[in-house]
Design an enzyme around this catalytic site. Structure first.
Site, PDB file in Angstrom:
ATOM      1  N   HIS A 168      12.788  53.827  31.055  1.00 46.06           N
ATOM      2  CA  HIS A 168      13.212  54.600  29.873  1.00 46.06           C
ATOM      3  C   HIS A 168      14.636  55.144  30.047  1.00 46.06           C
ATOM      4  CE1 HIS A 168       8.869  54.661  28.850  1.00 46.06           C
ATOM      5  NE2 HIS A 168       8.728  54.881  30.156  1.00 46.06           N
ATOM      6  N   SER A 289      43.332  50.745  26.001  1.00 44.59           N
ATOM      7  CA  SER A 289      43.245  51.147  24.603  1.00 44.59           C
ATOM      8  C   SER A 289      44.655  51.334  24.072  1.00 44.59           C
ATOM      9  CB  SER A 289      42.470  52.461  24.501  1.00 44.59           C
ATOM     10  OG  SER A 289      42.814  53.126  23.305  1.00 44.59           O
ATOM     11  N   LYS A 295      42.171  54.822  29.103  1.00 44.30           N
ATOM     12  CA  LYS A 295      41.035  53.912  29.014  1.00 44.30           C
ATOM     13  C   LYS A 295      41.175  52.644  29.857  1.00 44.30           C
ATOM     14  CE  LYS A 295      37.833  54.324  26.833  1.00 44.30           C
ATOM     15  NZ  LYS A 295      37.508  54.149  25.420  1.00 44.30           N
ATOM     16  N   GLU A 302      31.095  43.496  27.537  1.00 44.60           N
ATOM     17  CA  GLU A 302      30.811  43.841  26.132  1.00 44.60           C
ATOM     18  C   GLU A 302      30.813  42.592  25.255  1.00 44.60           C
ATOM     19  OE1 GLU A 302      32.722  47.681  24.574  1.00 44.60           O
ATOM     20  OE2 GLU A 302      33.884  47.187  26.349  1.00 44.60           O
TER      21      GLU A 302
END
Ligand code: ARG
Length: 474
Positions: A168, A289, A295, A302
């Protein structure tokens, strides 16, 4: 009736199938029905199939030796032209098959027109696609093999690195990073098995089924199957030209591969976040970024996660394409190619990217170990301890649960409780409890086949290496 035969006196504006047509094809319809824009990718398979067909026709006396030699020579020259960028593909010639056949006749003259004796584009295209899929399965398995090896190497490097195991997405019990890598390995080993299994059903030759019923010439289907490296000719001509199960099976196996890669990617993304801080990826796999200067984004995992949808989509496309199709060949089947090509391309890129990424993972062992010791992750070990002291598991669970609530309320971990505090929950707890509450003790205790103990992880690595040796691509 107006006769729209073209200047050369040919019907259907020079189409190879133009005999029964007097009107030329509408230009939109020509573009709409053409597949040459994408099936050019099958030129190698198409020529190999034609060479096998011509060879067999000469062996069975349908063509003379000299005719077959001319045809084969012409096909080889066309292959060279294509590979050197000299071939002019024509939409008017519809597909890869008719482009090559027309070029053959243009090159070697009348004898070129004999190549299509005893076959149809229906068995031709099914053969080409099977040859293509077979080759790509081998390429996919080679990429998968590299990735599986990389996982085993990483598992070995990190066999003792403690990290939290989750259920979980909540801290559950400590495991090792090596154990986690081997979980990924197992998924991919099943994937390899599925590809190998699918390959058996791919490797059957439709050639000789012709349009749908077979050919009226003395063809030798076993011979063309053998020449093309197929296991056997397909047993039923109707099924041979209409079956695309093999493409669906590849898409299904590929969909599961992508599901697995997406799960791997998701964990990499999570672990790379500042909140987890378990791993780092070298900058060459990341991007920045345009607005936030700090970043360093895990774009590669991804994107792999994102590309999963394409492959799943192609599986649904192919299933839907085949649904309710009457026997035997229907033009619908032309729509099988783009999904197959794209799913193969996507899988190859994603497997390659993953294979490069995995060895480059840098583990933050300290952060993982710290996280593993948090959130009372060794509570199960305390319950098990009480069971060994004579309590029934349910009672042990209850006592431990109350201990956990007590610790959490005070912002403490279990090993930070005093014996006096433990005594409030069970008189059975003695000073030996502290040893079993450590993350190392917890992991080491799971010492059986498939368990998280580092010794078991090492044994699993030996087994995985043996499986890798057995499935090593040539
Ligand atoms: N381009 C066609 C395909 O991809 C080749 C077979 C065409 N056969 C036919 N009977 N029209 O399926």
């Amino acid at each position: 009736m107006s006769d729209k035969r073209d200047k050369k006196g040919e019907s259907g504006a020079g189409k190879l199938w133009g005999g029964r047509f007097s009107e030329s094809t509408d230009s939109f319809i020509e573009r709409f029905t053409a597949s040459v824009g994408f099936d050019v990718r099958l030129y190698k398979q198409d020529i190999a199939g034609s060479i096998a067909h011509a060879t067999m026709l000469a062996e069975t006396g349908v063509l003379s030796e000299a005719e077959a030699r001319q045809i084969i020579g012409g096909l080889e020259a066309i292959r060279a032209d294509i590979e050197q960028g000299r071939f002019r593909w024509s939409v008017a010639l519809e597909d890869v098959h008719m482009n090559i056949e027309a070029a053959l006749t243009a090159r070697i003259g009348e004898v070129g027109k004999k190549l299509h004796t005893g076959r149809s584009r229906n068995d031709q295209v099914a053969t080409d696609l099977r040859l293509y899929v077979r080759e790509e399965i081998d390429a996919l398995r080679a990429l998968l093999w590299k990735l599986r090896s990389a996982l085993v190497d990483l598992a070995e490097r990190e066999a003792d690195s403690i990290m939290p195991g989750f259920t979980h997405l909540q801290s559950a019990q400590p495991v090792t990073f090596g154990h986690h890598m081997l979980a990924w390995y197992e998924m991919l080993e099943r994937d390899d098995g599925r590809l190998a299994d699918c390959r058996k059903r791919v490797n059957i030759s439709p050639l000789g089924a012709a349009a749908l019923a077979g050919a009226s010439f003395p063809i030798d289907r076993a011979r063309t199957a053998e020449l093309l490296g197929f296991e056997a000719p397909a047993a039923n001509s109707l099924d041979a030209v209409s079956d695309r199960d093999f493409a669906i099976e590849l898409a299904a196996a590929g969909s599961l591969i992508m599901t697995h890669l997406s799960r791997i990617s998701e964990e990499l993304v999570l672990w790379m976040s500042a909140q987890f801080g378990f791993i780092d990826l070298p900058e060459r796999f990341c991007t920045g970024s345009s607005i936030m200067p700090q970043k360093k984004n895990p774009d590669v995992p991804e994107l792999i996660r994102g590309k999963t949808g394409r492959v799943h989509g192609h599986l649904v496309s192919l299933l839907t394409l085949m649904k309710s199709q009457p026997l035997a060949y229907n033009k619908d089947n032309q729509e099988d190619k783009e999904p197959v090509f794209d799913l193969v391309d996507t899988l190859k890129d994603c497997l390659f990217a993953c294979g490069e990424l995995i060895p480059a993972i840098e583990c933050n062992r300290k952060a993982m170990r710290e996280a593993a010791g948090k959130a009372c992750a060794t509570a199960t070990d305390l319950a098990d301890y009480l069971v060994r002291k004579g309590l029934a598991f349910r009672d042990a669970h209850e006592a431990t649960g109350r201990t956990v609530a007590f610790a959490l309320a005070r912002g403490k971990e279990l090993h930070q409780l005093t014996l006096d505090e433990f005594a409030g929950f069970s008189k059975l707890i003695e000073s030996d409890v502290y040893e079993i509450l450590t993350v190392d003790g917890s992991v080491a205790a799971r010492d059986h086949f498939g368990g998280a103990a580092p010794g078991q992880v090492r044994k699993a690595i030996v087994r995985a290496r043996a499986a890798l040796a057995e499935s090593k691509p040539d």
